[in-house]
Scaffold this active site. Structure first.
Site, PDB file in Angstrom:
ATOM      1  N   HIS A 196       0.841  -1.209   0.000  1.00 10.28           N
ATOM      2  CA  HIS A 196       0.000   0.000   0.000  1.00 10.28           C
ATOM      3  C   HIS A 196       0.863   1.241   0.000  1.00 10.28           C
ATOM      4  CE1 HIS A 196       0.802  -1.195   4.179  1.00 10.28           C
ATOM      5  NE2 HIS A 196       0.816   0.108   4.461  1.00 10.28           N
ATOM      6  N   HIS A 219       1.210   5.141   1.099  1.00  9.05           N
ATOM      7  CA  HIS A 219       0.704   6.176   1.996  1.00  9.05           C
ATOM      8  C   HIS A 219       0.744   7.507   1.241  1.00  9.05           C
ATOM      9  CE1 HIS A 219       1.276   4.034   5.994  1.00  9.05           C
ATOM     10  NE2 HIS A 219       1.991   3.267   5.185  1.00  9.05           N
TER      11      HIS A 219
HETATM   12  P1  5GP Z   1       2.590   0.178   7.180  1.00 11.75           P
HETATM   13  O1  5GP Z   1       3.425   0.389   8.410  1.00 11.75           O
HETATM   14  O2  5GP Z   1       2.297  -1.288   6.934  1.00 11.75           O
HETATM   15  O3  5GP Z   1       3.179   0.879   5.975  1.00 11.75           O
HETATM   16  O4  5GP Z   1       1.248   0.942   7.440  1.00 11.75           O
HETATM   17  C1  5GP Z   1       0.075   0.333   7.880  1.00 11.75           C
HETATM   18  C2  5GP Z   1      -0.902   1.456   8.127  1.00 11.75           C
HETATM   19  O5  5GP Z   1      -2.195   0.891   8.258  1.00 11.75           O
HETATM   20  C3  5GP Z   1      -0.635   2.252   9.413  1.00 11.75           C
HETATM   21  O6  5GP Z   1      -0.412   3.612   9.105  1.00 11.75           O
HETATM   22  C4  5GP Z   1      -1.896   2.043  10.258  1.00 11.75           C
HETATM   23  O7  5GP Z   1      -2.300   3.203  10.940  1.00 11.75           O
HETATM   24  C5  5GP Z   1      -2.913   1.610   9.220  1.00 11.75           C
HETATM   25  N1  5GP Z   1      -3.934   0.693   9.753  1.00 11.75           N
HETATM   26  C6  5GP Z   1      -3.725  -0.349  10.603  1.00 11.75           C
HETATM   27  N2  5GP Z   1      -4.871  -0.993  10.846  1.00 11.75           N
HETATM   28  C7  5GP Z   1      -5.828  -0.343  10.148  1.00 11.75           C
HETATM   29  C8  5GP Z   1      -7.243  -0.539  10.012  1.00 11.75           C
HETATM   30  O8  5GP Z   1      -7.839  -1.453  10.579  1.00 11.75           O
HETATM   31  N3  5GP Z   1      -7.905   0.329   9.209  1.00 11.75           N
HETATM   32  C9  5GP Z   1      -7.263   1.363   8.558  1.00 11.75           C
HETATM   33  N4  5GP Z   1      -8.026   2.161   7.808  1.00 11.75           N
HETATM   34  N5  5GP Z   1      -5.943   1.575   8.666  1.00 11.75           N
HETATM   35  C10 5GP Z   1      -5.234   0.726   9.453  1.00 11.75           C
END
Ligand code: 5GP
Ligand code: ZN
Length: 138
Positions: free
Chosen positions: A100, A102
């Site tokens: 994903h 950001h």
């Molecule tokens: P990563 O660290 O994998 O790049 O980012 C994962 C992101 O997913 C984090 O910024 C976190 O806040 C977001 N996130 C985690 N759980 C959920 C969820 O249940 N729903 C949504 N909308 N975002 C989530």
């Protein structure tokens, strides 16, 4: 679909989320724990762990969707710019192993920062690092 993946479960409708964009291959949701208001995650509907796990066509679809959503997120937040980033693998900070992007809306002096400590290469190391990548691309 990975049964234990939060983003697959959101796509299936098993977990609620604020979906702000959807097309045939990708969708975008608000991050539940944002760096800034309007922080959006853009992701493929199919489960792939990282950017380089995506089939090339799907990576292109995701790039297109991310451009659209970035413009909208910037406009909606009244932002001047945005950070676009993807964490790949646990060591980089990836917490959800479904690729994903950001999109984080930014304004001048908004108090947000990425605390990366940078330093110049030691003598000869820049050439070495470049050579290593060129070799890896062969
Ligand atoms: P990563 O660290 O994998 O790049 O980012 C994962 C992101 O997913 C984090 O910024 C976190 O806040 C977001 N996130 C985690 N759980 C959920 C969820 O249940 N729903 C949504 N909308 N975002 C989530
Ligand atoms: Zn998934």
């Amino acid at each position: 679909m990975a049964a234990d993946c939060i983003f697959c479960r959101i796509h299936k409708g098993e977990i609620p989320a604020q979906k702000v964009y959807e097309d045939a291959k990708c969708f975008a949701i608000l991050d539940i724990n944002p760096v800034a208001s309007g922080h959006v995650l853009v992701l493929p509907k199919d489960h792939h762990e990282t950017w380089t796990d995506l089939p090339a066509d799907l990576a292109a679809d995701l790039a297109r969707a991310t451009q659209k959503v970035a413009l909208a997120a910037k406009k909606a937040a009244g932002a001047e710019g945005y950070n676009l980033l993807m964490n790949n693998h646990r060591c980089s900070g990836q917490a959800i192993f479904h690729a994903h992007f950001h999109i984080i809306p930014r304004k001048t002096n908004d108090g947000k920062s990425f605390e990366w400590k940078t330093k110049p290469y030691d003598a000869g190391q820049l050439d070495k690092a470049a050579d290593a990548i060129r070799t890896a691309l062969k």
